[in-house]
Structures are given as C-alpha cells and as structure tokens.
Design an enzyme around this catalytic site. Structure first.
Site, short mmCIF file in Angstrom:
data_model
loop_
_atom_site.label_atom_id
_atom_site.label_comp_id
_atom_site.label_asym_id
_atom_site.label_seq_id
_atom_site.Cartn_x
_atom_site.Cartn_y
_atom_site.Cartn_z
N VAL A 72 0.87 -1.18 0.00
CA VAL A 72 0.00 0.00 0.00
C VAL A 72 0.91 1.23 0.00
CG1 VAL A 72 -1.78 1.30 1.23
CG2 VAL A 72 -1.83 -1.22 1.23
N GLY A 80 -2.38 11.72 2.96
CA GLY A 80 -3.19 12.50 3.89
C GLY A 80 -4.48 13.04 3.31
N GLN A 81 -4.93 12.42 2.21
CA GLN A 81 -6.17 12.90 1.57
C GLN A 81 -7.19 11.77 1.41
OE1 GLN A 81 -5.35 15.77 -1.78
NE2 GLN A 81 -3.24 15.15 -1.39
N GLY A 84 -5.21 6.32 0.90
CA GLY A 84 -4.82 5.06 1.54
C GLY A 84 -6.04 4.34 2.10
N TYR A 112 -3.15 2.03 10.11
CA TYR A 112 -4.00 0.84 10.12
C TYR A 112 -4.90 0.79 11.35
CZ TYR A 112 -1.40 -0.58 6.07
OH TYR A 112 -0.87 -0.60 4.80
C1 LIG Z 1 0.66 5.09 5.06
C2 LIG Z 1 -0.13 5.54 3.82
C3 LIG Z 1 -0.47 4.34 2.96
C4 LIG Z 1 -1.42 6.21 4.30
O1 LIG Z 1 -2.16 6.64 3.18
P1 LIG Z 1 -2.79 8.10 3.16
O2 LIG Z 1 -3.56 8.25 1.91
O3 LIG Z 1 -1.72 9.08 3.41
O4 LIG Z 1 -3.75 8.02 4.43
P2 LIG Z 1 -5.27 8.54 4.55
O5 LIG Z 1 -5.30 9.97 4.16
O6 LIG Z 1 -6.19 7.62 3.86
O7 LIG Z 1 -5.47 8.44 6.14
C5 LIG Z 1 -6.50 7.70 6.77
C6 LIG Z 1 -6.41 7.99 8.25
O8 LIG Z 1 -5.16 7.51 8.77
C7 LIG Z 1 -4.42 8.57 9.36
N1 LIG Z 1 -3.01 8.38 9.01
C8 LIG Z 1 -2.48 8.26 7.78
N2 LIG Z 1 -1.15 8.07 7.85
C9 LIG Z 1 -0.85 8.09 9.17
C10 LIG Z 1 0.38 7.95 9.90
N3 LIG Z 1 1.56 7.75 9.27
N4 LIG Z 1 0.31 8.00 11.24
C11 LIG Z 1 -0.87 8.20 11.88
N5 LIG Z 1 -2.08 8.33 11.24
C12 LIG Z 1 -2.04 8.28 9.91
C13 LIG Z 1 -4.97 9.83 8.73
O9 LIG Z 1 -4.79 10.95 9.57
C14 LIG Z 1 -6.44 9.48 8.56
O10 LIG Z 1 -7.11 9.63 9.78
P3 LIG Z 1 -8.58 10.31 9.83
O11 LIG Z 1 -9.48 9.39 9.04
O12 LIG Z 1 -8.90 10.37 11.28
O13 LIG Z 1 -8.44 11.63 9.18
C15 LIG Z 1 0.64 6.59 2.98
O14 LIG Z 1 0.94 7.69 3.80
C16 LIG Z 1 1.90 6.06 2.36
O15 LIG Z 1 1.90 5.62 1.22
N6 LIG Z 1 3.03 6.09 3.10
C17 LIG Z 1 4.29 5.62 2.60
C18 LIG Z 1 4.27 4.15 2.31
C19 LIG Z 1 3.89 3.32 3.52
O16 LIG Z 1 4.47 3.46 4.59
N7 LIG Z 1 2.90 2.45 3.31
C20 LIG Z 1 2.38 1.58 4.34
C21 LIG Z 1 3.14 0.32 4.34
S1 LIG Z 1 2.59 -0.75 5.58
#
Ligand SMILES: CC(C)(COP(=O)(O)OP(=O)(O)OC[C@H]1O[C@@H](n2cnc3c(N)ncnc32)[C@H](O)[C@@H]1OP(=O)(O)O)[C@@H](O)C(=O)NCCC(=O)NCCS
Length: 140
Positions: A72, A80-81, A84, A112
C-alpha cells in the site's frame, strides 16, 4: 483531483510502481517482479488522478477466509487525503469474509489502527532478508 480506481493490472507502468515504492521507502524489486506479484494477487487496487498513477495496494488471499495486504503506497504529494483509506477499504470489500493481516512499515501502524486493524500478539515471520528486516525494525 479527478480520481479513478482500477481493479486489474491492465496497462500498468511497472517502473512507476517500483519507483513509487522506492520513493516512499518500501521494499522494491525490478519492475517485472512487481508485475508478477500484482498479477498473482487476489485483489489489486490502483488509483489514478486523471492518467497519473498515484497509489496502489494489493492482497493475496485464498478467496475464502484468509487474506494479507501488501504494497500500500501513495505518492507523497497525495498522502493525507483519504487515498490510503480508499485502497484498504476496497481490499476489505473485495475480501469481506476474510481475516486480513499485514505488517505495517515501522511508524505507519497508526494508519491501520485508524482503519480498525488491531496489533497482533502472536505474529511470526520468516523473512528471506531476516537480518535486514530486523535492522529496519520489523522483527525482534
Ligand atoms: C501510510 C499511507 C499508505 C497512508 O495513506 P494516506 O492516503 O496518506 O492516508 P489517509 O489519508 O487515507 O489516512 C486515513 C487515516 O489515517 C491517518 N493516518 C495516515 N497516515 C498516518 C500515519 N503515518 N500515522 C498516523 N495516522 C495516519 C490519517 O490521519 C487518517 O485519519 P482520519 O481518518 O482520522 O483523518 C501513505 O501515507 C503512504 O503511502 N506512506 C508511505 C508508504 C507506507 O508506509 N505504506 C504503508 C506500508 S505498511
């Protein structure tokens, strides 16, 4: 943003998949290895903004009661939009009767947890690159 979601591997640029994973600090392989992994997965999700690939994820599964989520990743400028969450929700929908497990990248556990995943107390892993995974904080 003009988001589109794709649930198959048609016309995916695997160099971009590899490049995105590298950019966000996740494990990367040659493009054709990622192609094989996604094509052999039960569920794949690709998100585009117009024609630009901005995020993806996949799950392997028996299609009956067990599944595991991998790869993912969202381009930094699109994080942050809610994208994910959209990817994981799509995987959950595709595997509704399945237990879903994963190992989060260190520091990403709270993402997660927000999606109702719980920390496992008995998770065990036999990694190919065990020493490296330990160094990176995945195992004790
Ligand atoms: C981690 C990742 C997949 C999250 O996707 P994203 O699109 O940024 O996350 P979303 O905007 O859908 O966030 C959903 C919720 O999770 C929270 N969240 C997202 N990333 C977070 C983090 N690193 N720490 C804490 N909370 C987090 C958001 O604040 C949001 O909360 P809300 O619904 O209360 O507003 C993305 O940041 C990413 O690609 N990171 C780098 C790769 C990675 O580490 N992938 C995961 C491998 S296990």
């Amino acid at each position: 943003m003009n988001l589109k979601i794709q649930f198959d591997c048609a016309n995916i640029n695997w160099d971009l998949v590899s490049g995105t994973l590298k950019m966000v600090g996740m494990a990367t392989y040659a493009a054709e290895i990622h192609k094989k992994a996604f094509e052999n997965s039960h569920t794949v999700v690709f998100i585009f903004d117009d024609d630009r690939l901005i995020g993806f994820g996949r799950a392997i599964s028996d299609g009956a009661y067990q599944g595991a989520i991998y790869d993912v990743a969202i381009l930094p400028e699109y994080q942050g939009q809610g994208i994910g969450r959209m990817i994981v929700d799509s995987i959950k929908k595709s595997l509704q009767n399945c237990n879903l497990i994963l190992y989060a990248a260190p520091g990403k556990e709270q993402f997660y947890e927000k999606l109702n995943f719980k920390r496992m107390k008995t998770g065990m892993a036999l990694f190919c690159n065990a020493a490296d995974m330990q160094k990176r904080g995945f195992t004790e």
